[in-house]
Scaffold this active site. Structure first.
Site, PDB file in Angstrom:
ATOM      1  N   LYS A 153       1.559  -2.699   9.074  1.00  0.00           N
ATOM      2  CA  LYS A 153       2.625  -1.807   9.118  1.00  0.00           C
ATOM      3  C   LYS A 153       3.884  -2.366   9.356  1.00  0.00           C
ATOM      4  O   LYS A 153       4.004  -3.099  10.606  1.00  0.00           O
ATOM      5  CB  LYS A 153       2.408  -0.584   9.904  1.00  0.00           C
ATOM      6  CG  LYS A 153       1.646   0.428   9.248  1.00  0.00           C
ATOM      7  CD  LYS A 153       1.679   1.632  10.006  1.00  0.00           C
ATOM      8  CE  LYS A 153       0.672   2.530   9.951  1.00  0.00           C
ATOM      9  NZ  LYS A 153       0.726   3.650  10.588  1.00  0.00           N
ATOM     10  N   VAL A 157       3.970  -0.332   4.261  1.00  0.00           N
ATOM     11  CA  VAL A 157       2.389  -0.893   4.617  1.00  0.00           C
ATOM     12  C   VAL A 157       1.949  -2.016   3.599  1.00  0.00           C
ATOM     13  O   VAL A 157       2.230  -1.347   2.592  1.00  0.00           O
ATOM     14  CB  VAL A 157       1.571   0.401   4.690  1.00  0.00           C
ATOM     15  CG1 VAL A 157       0.377  -0.134   5.195  1.00  0.00           C
ATOM     16  CG2 VAL A 157       2.209   1.635   5.646  1.00  0.00           C
ATOM     17  N   GLY A 204       7.560   4.053   3.667  1.00  0.00           N
ATOM     18  CA  GLY A 204       8.226   5.277   4.183  1.00  0.00           C
ATOM     19  C   GLY A 204       9.617   5.139   4.615  1.00  0.00           C
ATOM     20  O   GLY A 204      10.225   4.322   3.899  1.00  0.00           O
ATOM     21  N   GLN A 205      10.198   6.141   5.168  1.00  0.00           N
ATOM     22  CA  GLN A 205      11.622   6.038   5.372  1.00  0.00           C
ATOM     23  C   GLN A 205      12.242   4.633   5.999  1.00  0.00           C
ATOM     24  O   GLN A 205      13.095   4.170   5.767  1.00  0.00           O
ATOM     25  CB  GLN A 205      11.942   7.216   6.180  1.00  0.00           C
ATOM     26  CG  GLN A 205      13.510   7.341   6.011  1.00  0.00           C
ATOM     27  CD  GLN A 205      14.103   8.511   7.048  1.00  0.00           C
ATOM     28  OE1 GLN A 205      13.266   9.063   7.640  1.00  0.00           O
ATOM     29  NE2 GLN A 205      15.469   8.813   6.981  1.00  0.00           N
ATOM     30  N   ASP A 260      -2.984  14.949  10.296  1.00  0.00           N
ATOM     31  CA  ASP A 260      -3.041  14.490   8.852  1.00  0.00           C
ATOM     32  C   ASP A 260      -4.412  14.177   8.435  1.00  0.00           C
ATOM     33  O   ASP A 260      -4.708  13.154   7.743  1.00  0.00           O
ATOM     34  CB  ASP A 260      -2.010  13.698   8.233  1.00  0.00           C
ATOM     35  CG  ASP A 260      -1.929  13.630   6.966  1.00  0.00           C
ATOM     36  OD1 ASP A 260      -2.361  14.603   6.138  1.00  0.00           O
ATOM     37  OD2 ASP A 260      -1.483  12.636   6.496  1.00  0.00           O
ATOM     38  N   LEU A 287       0.866  -1.301  -0.086  1.00  0.00           N
ATOM     39  CA  LEU A 287       0.061  -0.093   0.121  1.00  0.00           C
ATOM     40  C   LEU A 287       0.869   1.295   0.023  1.00  0.00           C
ATOM     41  O   LEU A 287       0.247   2.278  -0.432  1.00  0.00           O
ATOM     42  CB  LEU A 287      -0.904   0.013   1.233  1.00  0.00           C
ATOM     43  CG  LEU A 287      -2.078  -1.140   1.383  1.00  0.00           C
ATOM     44  CD1 LEU A 287      -2.517  -0.920   2.669  1.00  0.00           C
ATOM     45  CD2 LEU A 287      -3.031  -0.803   0.136  1.00  0.00           C
ATOM     46  N   GLY A 288       2.132   1.322   0.548  1.00  0.00           N
ATOM     47  CA  GLY A 288       2.960   2.341   0.634  1.00  0.00           C
ATOM     48  C   GLY A 288       4.104   2.277   1.297  1.00  0.00           C
ATOM     49  O   GLY A 288       4.352   1.070   1.998  1.00  0.00           O
TER      50      GLY A 288
END
Ligand SMILES: *[C@@H]1O[C@H](CO)[C@@H](O)[C@H](O)[C@H]1NC(C)=O
Ligand SMILES: *[C@@H]1O[C@H](CO)[C@@H](O)[C@H](O)[C@H]1NC(C)=O
Ligand SMILES: *[C@@H]1O[C@H](CO)[C@@H](O)[C@H](O)[C@H]1NC(C)=O
Ligand SMILES: *[C@@H]1O[C@H](CO)[C@@H](O)[C@H](O)[C@H]1NC(C)=O
Ligand SMILES: *[C@@H]1O[C@H](CO)[C@@H](O)[C@H](O)[C@H]1NC(C)=O
Length: 783
Positions: free
Chosen positions: A545, A514, A509-510, A638, A506-507
């Site tokens: 995650k 996910v 990050g650093q 957010d 799904l995505g």
């Protein structure tokens, strides 16, 4: 200190930017000048139409904000859905067209005809017409809702054209009338068309697929990717547009896919014979992913269309750069060769080559029949000399200031600390913290949080914390102090890792990713009494995650902290932490996932079938979830429709993986190359002072409401660039009536828009609370 070095550097950069603009690249954000319908620079003879109703509603009356004749152009008779009547404007020269504005027939309150929708056709020569489509392939633009308000539409992509046709579109038989203005700027480079090999897909393991094709290809002879004025970002996966795929801004090729030649060949055709001084190619250089600028280029020239290529070519070797991964312009000198057509071969330096923009700098051949353009060169040289002189002066000023600063600093050390701090503040931040009057908020404006020259400066640690380790944002909990977290602090149960079956990413990050997974046997694992909303037989979809094994110990600690926070949340409108896998690496947290996706997708992919009460119902649920978070003093930071997920029964659950998803990368503003902030949703004090509170969540809630009632068809402040959004934040702070608010969405009842406006109050006490918002919204739902 009197002259802040950063301000001067900013000025310096601005000058350099302006210098590059003067040298021939068009920036669509600034190329928005009215082209002369309203002020009559476009002559009556250049405005024609397929038909007109009366003499007094002829095409010459189609001028925005003017009331001549009967007040507008109206085609003959009733417009039928099958009709294609048009208003045609000849701009006299090739023009970079970025915006179209339309208005109906008002005629001092006696007219009431307007076009609710229209299409656009354009042509460079008046013979071959093409129809404009936006980046998602839609040709029809929304027009007017009444006879007097003008409605503007940004053209994404912009077009380079001389002739434009506006074609009113209707669903029912009706009378339409239009007044029009076109916006853009002259197109100097004369490039009519280019041909290039089709761009390719990049499918590396572990990354999103990048589609590097010429997606705005608009006909046999014309592609526009390389001339749309949009330059790509350093990371080619990040796009400037909303809702497009990764790689969108680039056209890219793989070195082994074009036979064995090792180069990409392109051919460019120009409007007339020109003397070429140079060629600029905006190229990606993300060498860590196998992308580099070209190693060399050779160009051949053809003076006339029907002629052979001249034998002598121009060759140029670039200096390859393995240190700096920034995308950049590479300038290739063309030695003032004369041509109407140019063919260039760009040689690969690595596996991939990616271009986002190509422009030519040329002068029109003096001996052609057209009047010479010679006046330009001296002006250009004059400009450059001026700029260089200014730069010399600035460098001198910097040196002088450094000297004076030192002297002043010594003096001021004697003064009282408080006083010094204030002075420092006021002088360092003239734009953001201006004025100098004693505002309670201003004193919190510490140097590392505040603005220098319109760019936010957060401390690095703030940014990492804000992003969360997996690239999702992390809830901020004011009073939570977590020094050493251990397994026993985590209340969620340990789930057997092997029962998580990977479905898709799904995505990322650093420090983590996910994933969407199927969790086998999760209902049994959690036991009765823990209802899972979305289940399909025995398998349950969950979001996992996961922290990368090589993450720093700081990231590990933050991740555990996030788990601890998440496990404390229990509300029907907040995404729930279901279980964790923390007994071995990689650390995972498993949360609910909704198959209906997020609210942004859900609304934007629908035609207007959601009723007002559906939209209100969604708003109430979000306010209810936020009310819960606020009651625990949690700050979300957010809130946006992209972070609201929907289950099958359309229950909304607020989540927080927005930042890690590529699809929404354009909603976030990048600072210092890697940190991302959702500036279009952020309250002014969050952007300027780094202050995130429940009141700034209320602000974001207002923007979220706005998204819902525009059916997520548009990004907030879509007409403003990121930099302009930040400038606008400064206006909110200064509060001199110059701030731009989001407009009232057409679907939105006035009382609701008032509520949104209250969410965007400058002063925090004037904003409603989530409890208040919930109470205000709830009564509307069951009507
Ligand atoms: C607009 O352009 C399309 C081709 O893309 C053409 O089929 C159509 O006839 C044009 N319409 C007008 C009114 O020029
Ligand atoms: C380019 O790729 C995108 C996404 O894969 C696709 O939707 C689009 O149709 C492609 N365009 C062309 C011209 O092939
Ligand atoms: C082309 O790509 C291959 C790997 O696919 C690489 O080994 C080769 O060096 C590349 N060629 C050039 C000219 O960079
Ligand atoms: C074009 O190039 C030729 C050859 O360098 C030069 O003599 C001529 O002045 C140039 N013309 C213009 C308009 O710059
Ligand atoms: C363009 O300029 C070149 C060099 O200055 C000259 O030889 C040529 O005749 C010119 N072309 C035309 C069409 O006048």
């Amino acid at each position: 200190c009197c002259c802040d070095r950063r301000t001067i550097m900013h000025l310096f950069l601005l000058l350099i930017l302006q210098a590059t603009a003067a040298l021939g690249q068009i920036d669509p954000a600034h190329c928005r000048y009215a082209l002369g319908m309203e002020d009559r620079r476009i002559k009556d003879d250049d405005i024609t139409a397929s038909s007109q109703w009366y003499e007094t509603t002829g095409p010459q009356y189609a001028r925005l904000n003017r009331e001549e004749g009967d007040g507008a152009w109206c085609p003959e008779g009733q417009l039928e859905p099958s009709d294609s009547q048009y208003l045609q404007v000849d701009l006299g020269r090739l023009t970079f067209l970025t915006v179209v504005g339309t208005q109906g027939r008002y005629a001092r309150n006696s007219g009431n005809e307007f076009a609710r929708a229209y299409r656009l056709n354009y042509s460079r020569d008046g013979l071959l017409w093409k129809s404009w489509k936006n980046r998602l392939g839609n040709a029809v633009m929304e027009g007017n809702k009444n006879a007097y308000t003008s409605v503007i539409n940004d053209l994404h992509p912009p077009i380079i054209t001389r002739y434009v046709r506006l074609i009113p579109v209707t669903k029912l038989s009706t009378t339409v009338c239009m007044r029009v203005e076109l916006y853009g700027c002259p197109w100097e480079d004369g490039l009519i068309s280019y041909s290039a090999p089709e761009g390719q897909l990049m499918m590396p393991p572990g990354y999103p697929i990048a589609s590097l094709n010429d997606s705005t290809y608009d006909g046999v002879h014309e592609r526009r990717r390389l001339t749309d004025g949009v330059i790509g970002q350093d990371d080619f996966l990040v796009t400037r547009q909303y809702h497009v795929w990764p790689g969108y801004d680039y056209l890219g090729w793989r070195n082994d896919s074009l036979g064995t030649q090792g180069y990409v060949e392109m051919e460019f055709v120009f409007d007339r014979q020109r003397n070429f001084t140079s060629l600029k190619v905006h190229s990606n250089n993300m060498f860590s992913r196998g992308v580099k600028i070209f190693s060399s280029v050779s160009c051949w020239f053809k003076p006339r269309l029907i002629a052979g290529w001249e034998a002598e070519s121009v060759a140029f070797k670039t200096v390859l750069d393995d240190r700096n991964p920034s995308a950049r312009y590479v300038t290739v000198p063309l030695n003032r060769r004369t041509a109407k057509s140019i063919r260039c071969r760009f040689y690969f330096a690595d596996v991939w080559m990616m271009f986002s923009e190509i422009s030519f700098q040329s002068a029109v051949n003096a001996s052609t029949s057209d009047p010479p353009d010679d006046g330009n060169t001296p002006i250009l040289i004059g400009c450059l000399v001026t700029i260089i002189l200014l730069l010399v002066i600035i460098i001198f000023l910097i040196l002088w200031c450094q000297y004076v600063c030192k002297v002043l600093e010594k003096k001021s050390q004697r003064k009282e600390t408080q006083e010094k701090q204030n002075k420092h503040l006021i002088l360092l931040f003239p734009t953001a913290c201006g004025g100098g009057y004693a505002e309670p908020d201003v004193t919190q404006c510490t140097p590392h949080q505040c603005f220098h020259s319109n760019a936010p400066h957060y401390a690095e640690t703030d940014i990492v914390r804000l992003q969360g380790v997996t690239g999702s944002n992390m809830y901020a909990v004011p009073a939570l102090t977590v020094d050493s977290l251990t397994r026993k602090d985590i209340s969620a149960a340990e789930f057997p890792r092997q029962q998580l079956i990977f479905r898709e990413k799904l995505g990322e990050g650093q420090f983590g990713e996910v994933h969407l997974c199927e969790a086998e046997g999760l209902p049994e694992f959690l036991g009765e009494g823990s209802p899972l909303p979305d289940r399909d037989g025995r398998s349950v979809l969950v979001a996992v995650k996961q922290l990368r094994a090589d993450a720093t110990s700081q990231a590990r600690n933050d991740f555990l902290k996030e788990i601890k926070i998440m496990s404390r949340l229990n509300d029907p409108n907040i995404i729930r932490l279901l279980c964790v896998c923390v007994s071995s690496d990689p650390l995972c947290m498993v949360t609910e996932y909704m198959e209906n996706g997020d609210l942004n997708m859900f609304l934007s992919q629908r035609e207007i079938e959601s009723t007002l009460s559906d939209l209100l119902h969604m708003s109430v649920q979000i306010s209810s979830g936020m009310k819960y978070l606020a009651s625990l003093n949690f700050v979300h930071r957010d809130l946006a429709t992209r972070n609201c997920l929907l289950d099958r029964r359309l229950t909304i659950k607020i989540a927080d993986f927005g930042m890690s998803r590529n699809l929404y990368s354009s909603d976030y503003y990048r600072i210092q190359g890697r940190a991302v902030l959702p500036i279009r949703w952020m309250a002014w004090e969050s952007i300027l002072l780094g202050k995130f509170t429940t009141a700034s969540d209320v602000w974001a809630f207002g923007v979220t409401l706005w998204e819902i009632f525009t059916l997520c068809k548009e990004q907030p402040y879509s007409l403003l660039s990121d930099e302009q959004v930040i400038e606008n934040t400064g206006e909110f702070f200064r509060n001199q009536g110059r701030q731009i608010f989001l407009y009232a969405p057409p679907l939105c009842p006035p009382s609701l828009f008032e509520l949104m406006m209250r969410c965007w109050s400058r002063d925090i006490p004037d904003r409603p609370t989530f409890e208040g918002l919930y109470q205000a919204l709830r009564p509307h739902v069951n009507q």
